[in-house]
Design a protein around this motif. Structure first.
Motif, PDB file in Angstrom:
ATOM      1  N   GLU A  83       2.077  19.370 -23.270  1.00  0.00           N
ATOM      2  CA  GLU A  83       1.797  17.933 -23.377  1.00  0.00           C
ATOM      3  C   GLU A  83       2.166  17.399 -24.766  1.00  0.00           C
ATOM      4  N   LEU A 100       8.291  14.841 -23.152  1.00  0.00           N
ATOM      5  CA  LEU A 100       8.574  14.044 -21.959  1.00  0.00           C
ATOM      6  C   LEU A 100       8.627  12.563 -22.312  1.00  0.00           C
ATOM      7  N   GLY A 151       4.780  13.811 -12.240  1.00  0.00           N
ATOM      8  CA  GLY A 151       3.793  13.232 -11.329  1.00  0.00           C
ATOM      9  C   GLY A 151       4.212  13.336  -9.870  1.00  0.00           C
ATOM     10  N   ARG A 201       7.645  11.956 -17.283  1.00  0.00           N
ATOM     11  CA  ARG A 201       6.270  12.030 -16.765  1.00  0.00           C
ATOM     12  C   ARG A 201       6.221  11.617 -15.292  1.00  0.00           C
ATOM     13  N   GLU A 202       7.063  10.665 -14.937  1.00  0.00           N
ATOM     14  CA  GLU A 202       7.140  10.244 -13.536  1.00  0.00           C
ATOM     15  C   GLU A 202       7.599  11.409 -12.657  1.00  0.00           C
ATOM     16  N   PRO A 216       8.499   8.584 -20.538  1.00  0.00           N
ATOM     17  CA  PRO A 216       7.802   8.046 -19.359  1.00  0.00           C
ATOM     18  C   PRO A 216       8.505   8.410 -18.049  1.00  0.00           C
TER      19      PRO A 216
END
Length: 148
Positions: free
Chosen positions: A51, A99, A108, A104-105, A101
């Motif tokens: 992270e 990462l 997810g 991160r998508e 955004p």
């Protein structure tokens, strides 16, 4: 080498092919959602990225691949906007892979797909066998930690 004969099927091949089938569904979903630039090899980056960011060297070690190979994967993902390389605040000579955004998508989407894939496996083989498979694979994975 098989000299043109059918390749033998063993446990390792079956596990690899099972992984490839599940991973293929993840990649297909990612492509459907606009992330067609993500390829099977890129899972080595997404899977081992912390992270707070991770160096290419650490990613390569975790993925058991060369630093050069990992750097190529990271470069592709960076070129497509999934990761960036930022200065490491603890070591000015190092860069951390982070990462974006969009990255991160992707994570997810993959994480949301896991329960669906596991349910599909349970539908195919039955809930009890799916649970037994999970337990068996957990035991088999320990072979890597304990040696041959």
């Amino acid at each position: 080498m098989t000299d043109g004969r059918e390749r033998p099927v063993n446990l390792a091949v079956l596990m690899r092919d099972g992984f490839a089938a599940l991973n293929g569904r993840v990649l297909a979903r990612l492509a459907e959602e606009g992330h067609g630039a993500v390829r099977p090899a890129h899972s080595a980056v997404f899977e081992f990225l912390d992270e707070t960011g991770t160096t290419v060297s650490a990613l390569a070690e975790r993925a058991q691949m060369t630093k050069q190979g990992m750097a190529e994967l990271v470069r592709h993902l960076e070129d497509h906007g999934y990761v960036t390389r930022e200065p490491d605040p603890d070591d000015r000579r190092a860069k951390l892979v982070m990462l974006t955004p969009v990255g991160r998508e992707v994570v997810g989407i993959a994480q949301r797909l896991v329960p669906e894939l596991e349910a599909r496996v349970a539908d195919l083989v039955g809930a009890e066998r799916a649970q037994a498979l999970r337990e068996d694979l957990t035991v088999i994975a320990r072979l890597g930690a304990t040696g041959p």
